[in-house]
Design a protein around this motif. Sequence first.
Motif, mmCIF file in Angstrom:
data_model
loop_
_atom_site.group_PDB
_atom_site.id
_atom_site.type_symbol
_atom_site.label_atom_id
_atom_site.label_comp_id
_atom_site.label_asym_id
_atom_site.label_seq_id
_atom_site.Cartn_x
_atom_site.Cartn_y
_atom_site.Cartn_z
ATOM 1 N N ALA A 98 0.835 -1.138 0.132
ATOM 2 C CA ALA A 98 -0.147 -0.057 0.158
ATOM 3 C C ALA A 98 0.831 1.213 0.060
ATOM 4 C CB ALA A 98 -0.935 0.199 1.080
ATOM 5 N N THR A 99 1.951 1.229 0.913
ATOM 6 C CA THR A 99 3.010 2.392 1.129
ATOM 7 C C THR A 99 3.510 2.590 -0.432
ATOM 8 O OG1 THR A 99 3.086 1.969 3.219
ATOM 9 C CG2 THR A 99 4.721 3.370 2.378
ATOM 10 N N TYR A 100 4.035 1.503 -1.170
ATOM 11 C CA TYR A 100 4.733 1.694 -2.487
ATOM 12 C C TYR A 100 3.726 2.337 -3.443
ATOM 13 C CZ TYR A 100 8.245 -1.819 -1.303
ATOM 14 O OH TYR A 100 9.345 -2.424 -0.788
ATOM 15 N N ILE A 101 2.440 1.582 -3.435
ATOM 16 C CA ILE A 101 1.080 2.377 -4.438
ATOM 17 C C ILE A 101 1.238 4.006 -4.111
ATOM 18 C CG2 ILE A 101 -0.952 2.338 -4.790
ATOM 19 C CD1 ILE A 101 -0.802 -0.583 -4.153
ATOM 20 N N ARG A 102 0.957 4.161 -2.785
ATOM 21 C CA ARG A 102 0.838 5.395 -2.357
ATOM 22 C C ARG A 102 1.834 6.482 -2.833
ATOM 23 N NH1 ARG A 102 2.541 7.076 3.504
ATOM 24 N NH2 ARG A 102 2.629 9.203 3.112
ATOM 25 N N ALA A 103 3.301 5.952 -2.746
ATOM 26 C CA ALA A 103 4.451 6.767 -3.197
ATOM 27 C C ALA A 103 4.362 7.090 -4.529
ATOM 28 C CB ALA A 103 5.752 6.006 -3.019
ATOM 29 N N ARG A 104 3.830 6.151 -5.435
ATOM 30 C CA ARG A 104 3.770 6.611 -6.674
ATOM 31 C C ARG A 104 2.492 7.471 -6.877
ATOM 32 N NH1 ARG A 104 3.556 0.708 -8.934
ATOM 33 N NH2 ARG A 104 4.451 0.281 -7.072
#
Lengths: 225, 249
Positions: free
Chosen positions: A176-182
């Motif tokens: 989720a955090t990877y997605i949010r970073a993008r």
Amino acid sequence: MDLGVWAQVGSYLPVLLQGLLVNVELLLGLLALGFAIGVVAALLEVYAPRPLGFLASAYTWFFRGVPEIVLLFLFYFGLPQIGLRLSAFLAAVLALGFRSSAYQAQIFRGALLSIPTGQMMAARALGLSRLGAIRHIVLPQALRLSLAGWSNEFSSVLKDTTLAWGIGVVEVMRQATYIRARNFTLTLPIYLTVAFLFLVLTYAGNFAIGMAEKRLRIPGLEGRG
Amino acid sequence: MALLRVEDLHKRYGHEEVLKGVSLTLAAGETKVVIGPSGTGKSTLLRCINRLTEPDRGRVWLGDLEVTARRADLNKIRAQIGFVFQDFNLFTHLTALDNVRLGLLKVRGMGRREATERAMAELERVGLKAKASAYPAQLSGGQQQRVSIARALAMDPKLMLFDEPTSALDPELIGEVLAVMIQLAKEGMTMIVVTHEMGFARSVADEIVFMEGGVIVEQGPPEVLFRSPKVPRTGEFLRKISELYGEAG
């Protein structure tokens, strides 16, 4: 938030579910480890001679008293300093599993102590050894009684698996955090989705335990496991 | 040779000496009924015989096997002594059949089919074949006690010990349990029964043992004890208990 945002979240769902699968793997690993050690620790606390019982009590005292995140860091970052290098996943299973075993031991200990002493006495009078009496008579009854408390522990450790994020396990929170970073516009929806996934898992798990409880209920005994 | 010999048993709980030197012998096929006020060591005596309670002093022989020997194989000895508890102590998570079968499977190492046949036969003997698949909580107190007797009998005991087997039962359920015990005595089972049921004592006991204060005050055949006790206290207790419990059973 328009519908387009949710469509984007939807496109990330496979990645999130992939992460969630890791949480489920962590959960199964730590529950199994916690169950095995928890039963043994409880039996030692209730039945073993003083030194062993004391050791078991010290064990549960330690793992109940230290925060999960500290345990995770100790196992993953700390142990390599004494030459013990674990994968992040294994470190998480061990740290969370040991912690859970301490709580499970408390559940099983209470259940063992609530079995009337007459059960043990009748088993011994038949000629069963102490170990045989524990295995065939006391433990099966105690485990049934433990299910209610155990479903609590299940809900609790299911959520704790997200803490593995802290040592780099690529589970659902990290995904989720990877997605949010993008894509920062997805911050709220993506975490809401993660929250929803956990609600579903908690519900499904407790439902399954409830079914097990019903199936294992002893006919004629009301209000007991 | 006596089937059971008990010599000078002593047991102390804290400051209280519950058994102060109790001795008795039992011939094969004999039934002894132990009576006495509560708290006089009757239950402790039974439990010392199969060492569910460890006696402080004294010796017990079952045939030529010394139960109190330091190296005695207790599990093997206990398997030969049936014990029936006041509050039944059936295994609550097992059906009547499994309660009776457990000892055969796990202690005697009998095969499953043979154990099942034997257990069913024992349930039939106590009139509960139809209840084989019932759990203890689904049975009345009298039925539970009969299952617990079947559980003990299945092990082919040389000796049966009954610890107030009807004291926890409603009055209307006492008869069915006593009937099973009377039948057992008739078939020649060797047994010691702690009970207040004077009717039972009169009709089946070869000897009545009156205990008080941790010692045997007097023992003898029922007709002697009821008619002409040597110790006045025995007669007094017998009169009281007969008034209280009647002669039913």
